[in-house]
Enzyme design. Structure first.
Site, PDB file in Angstrom:
ATOM      1  N   ASP A  72       4.413   6.965  -1.131  1.00  0.00           N
ATOM      2  CA  ASP A  72       3.975   5.711  -0.385  1.00  0.00           C
ATOM      3  C   ASP A  72       4.813   4.644  -0.316  1.00  0.00           C
ATOM      4  O   ASP A  72       5.548   4.456  -1.088  1.00  0.00           O
ATOM      5  CB  ASP A  72       2.479   5.179  -1.090  1.00  0.00           C
ATOM      6  CG  ASP A  72       1.941   4.059  -0.211  1.00  0.00           C
ATOM      7  OD1 ASP A  72       1.707   4.229   0.985  1.00  0.00           O
ATOM      8  OD2 ASP A  72       1.550   2.921  -0.781  1.00  0.00           O
ATOM      9  N   ASP A 115       0.131   3.819  -5.498  1.00  0.00           N
ATOM     10  CA  ASP A 115      -0.212   2.747  -6.305  1.00  0.00           C
ATOM     11  C   ASP A 115      -1.716   3.044  -6.995  1.00  0.00           C
ATOM     12  O   ASP A 115      -1.747   2.092  -7.912  1.00  0.00           O
ATOM     13  CB  ASP A 115      -0.456   1.299  -5.463  1.00  0.00           C
ATOM     14  CG  ASP A 115      -1.263   1.397  -4.539  1.00  0.00           C
ATOM     15  OD1 ASP A 115      -2.117   2.251  -4.504  1.00  0.00           O
ATOM     16  OD2 ASP A 115      -1.350   0.356  -3.613  1.00  0.00           O
TER      17      ASP A 115
END
Length: 647
Positions: free
Chosen positions: A347, A541
């Site tokens: 990401d 995350d």
């Protein structure tokens, strides 16, 4: 004071005496049996008259056998009652009883004595290794100063209640999670992250157990009890990881259950087949005791305990080594799975970039800039997204106060819809306004910055431009992965493709995809997983990437320090914000697998060689026991070797 000192000395003396008792209790049996074995061999060699009597010789070695033999025989019997017929205890019992039967009394005693000593040394090595791993992680202080009725009292951290204030001096470790009461403080996070990274905390900020105080004494209001602190959770995670078995561990367990009855059968055949040959060919010289001896040697060396113990210990060592560097594996199965990874998908925001956005410009149309900023900040105030936080921080810096929000609705992948002071407000990306058929200036579509647009009552009101930066080690992270022969590296982002392309070029990533909604990322992962032979790790995350983390073969959460969501959703948690630790995790996984394979191949090779030597009559029971114990100790030592490796 004197009584306290006396009490302390008494407690230490008591502990010392308990330790001495424990050592005596553990070693009296092998020492006594060892004395009987040694004296018995001397008596045989000297041919003492009274010892020549077969009954006395038998009784002497039998008495020496009982202290070490009875515990093993009891274990074998209890296993048989539980229908576990074939295990190391039954193998050793069969071997020693067989040796007694053929009159090899010293070797019968030696089998049990050396096996017992080997098991004790092996257990000690395993326990020491486990303690070493735990000690590397469990760095919590045993005492803490707590304010009670305005006076500092020294107590155990377990006795401190939530809400109480503790004081930690410079250079000491924080024993409990809490919030800082000082205006400002600096902490060393090495116990939690594996590196001595300074962490600046302001008043009211979160302080975690395991951090080291730098500069001055600090006061911390405790927010979690001792057993629920961040460090306690990390320790629990590492210890619980042993429950999730790697394929190699599961294979060895199954292998041992099949292998042991097979070797018992082979030992029987070693004795029985020559008898059949002798029956068919009378010229074949068959001596039952000789072939029984070979079968007994075969039984002793076939004991699978070296493999059964060393492989889980090898994985546990790998988990411990990873924990030292700030990487938490939630099971040895993930430590094994990461070795097969051949594609890594990142990401972008908060993983490869800092996620610390800053507003570079603001432009309003029919309303003043401060009014636009007030509306946007009001809507973004409750969002945890880095862009939202940057806007709120920017508004606060300009002295703009947020307006009152009466309703708020999150539109995943698009933005937020809210009612602010009787106005319908939309805040988010360009797609949000386009979807609502609200015209947006054409030049914004070509803008390479992150754009947050706003519409009020169905009419475009303005935009904010923000910028993000790469993390310090982001470029190094990609280089390290390529050095590990992982060439399929991809980046996914909800940002515009133009922005994603710029970051991809800086990083050296060939495949980068922008304009993705959360469900688009999930679809992309599913497509990758459908490629034959593809094993994918997704790095995010851990907060808003849970669905994609779950879809990947190995989900890796970045920046999991103190984050429950990261630990829940990921298979591997990297406690720092360093993407380069992904390569470190893969390296540790590969090193652990090498050690485990060395154990498997080494132990089986040695056993096969001695098995063949025993079957052919070239190995004695002494050699078989030494080989079994020696192999077990070697593989245990090899397993803990990973703790000394630097990654």
């Amino acid at each position: 004071m004197e009584s306290k000192c006396q009490c302390c000395c008494s407690h230490t003396h008591s502990q010392s005496k308990e330790k001495e008792k424990s050592i005596i209790k553990k070693w009296w049996a092998p020492v006594l049996s060892g004395v009987f074995l040694l004296l018995g061999i001397i008596f045989q060699h000297q041919e003492w008259t009274w010892f020549v009597n077969p009954v006395i010789e038998f009784l002497w070695f039998l008495i020496g056998f009982l202290p070490v033999g009875l515990p093993v025989m009891r274990e074998a019997w209890e296993s048989i009652l539980q229908k576990d017929w074939f295990n190391e205890f039954s193998l050793m019992a069969l071997a020693s009883l067989g040796a007694f039967y053929i009159g090899e009394y010293p070797e019968a005693l030696a089998v049990m004595l050396l096996y017992s000593i080997g098991e004790m040394l092996q257990d000690k090595a395993v326990n020491q290794a486990s303690r070493n791993i735990k000690d590397l992680l469990d760095v919590r202080p045993e005492q803490v100063d707590v304010y009670r009725k305005g006076v500092l009292s020294t107590v155990s951290p377990r006795e401190v209640n939530v809400g109480e204030v503790i004081e930690v001096k410079p250079g000491e470790r924080v024993p409990l999670d809490g919030s800082l009461q000082n205006p400002y403080a600096v902490f060393d996070t090495s116990a939690l992250t594996g590196e001595s990274m300074p962490r600046n905390v302001s008043e009211g900020g979160e302080v975690l157990a395991g951090m080291i105080v730098s500069g001055q004494a600090v006061r911390i209001q405790v927010t979690k009890p001792y057993d629920h602190s961040t460090l306690a959770r990390i320790l629990t995670l590492v210890q619980d990881a042993a429950e999730r078995k790697a394929p190699a561990e599961l294979f060895i367990r199954k292998f041992a259950r099949i292998y042991t009855p097979i070797v018992v059968l082979l030992a029987f055949l070693i004795v029985a087949l020559p008898a059949l040959v002798a029956a068919v060919h009378p010229e074949f010289d068959y001596v039952f005791n000789d072939w029984l001896y070979r079968g007994l040697v075969f039984l002793v060396i076939s004991c699978p305990c070296a493999l059964v113990i060393s492989i889980p210990l090898g994985y546990f060592g790998g988990i411990g080594a990873a924990s030292r560097t700030g990487i938490l594996f939630k099971g040895s199965n993930y430590l094994d799975a990461i070795t097969r990874i051949n594609a890594v998908v990142f990401d972008k925001t908060g993983t490869l970039t800092t996620g610390s956005f800053r507003v570079t410009s603001i432009q309003a149309t029919d309303i003043p800039e401060d009014e636009l900023l007030s509306l946007v900040a009001s809507v973004e105030k409750k969002s945890t997204h880095p862009v939202a936080q940057a806007i709120v921080h920017y508004a606060s810096g300009r002295g703009v106060k947020p307006a009152i929000v009466t309703s708020l609705n999150e539109l995943a992948g698009y933005g937020l819809e809210a009612e602010v002071e009787h106005h319908q407000v939309l805040v988010g990306n360009i797609r949000l306004l386009t979807d609502r058929q609200i015209a947006v200036p054409e030049e914004l579509a070509d803008c390479v910055a992150t754009v947050v647009v706003c519409a009020v009552d169905g009419k475009y009101a303005g935009q904010l431009l923000l910028s993000d930066t790469l993390k310090e080690d982001a470029v190094d992270a990609i280089k390290k992965l390529k050095a590990l022969k992982i060439d399929n590296i991809q980046m996914l982002s909800g940002d515009k493709q133009e922005i994603v392309n710029i970051f991809a070029k800086e990083l050296g990533i060939d495949k980068a995809y922008g304009d993705l909604l959360p469900e688009d990322k999930a679809v992309h992962l599913e497509q990758l997983n459908s490629v034959p032979g593809m094993s994918v790790a997704f790095v995010g995350d851990g907060m808003n990437d849970a669905p994609v983390l779950a879809l990947s073969d190995v989900g890796i959460a970045m920046g999991g320090l103190g984050s429950d969501a990261a630990i829940e959703s990921a298979d591997v948690v990297i406690q720092t914000d360093q993407p380069s630790k992904v390569a470190t995790a893969i390296s540790i996984g590969r090193a652990t697998r090498r050690i485990v394979m060395q154990n498997i191949v080494g132990a089986i090779t040695v056993k096969v060689l001695v098995l063949l030597a025993g079957a052919c009559g070239f190995a004695t029971l002494w050699a078989a026991v030494f080989a079994d114990v020696g192999v077990a100790l070697l593989v245990v030592l090899n397993s803990v070797r990973i703790l000394r490796k630097k990654f």
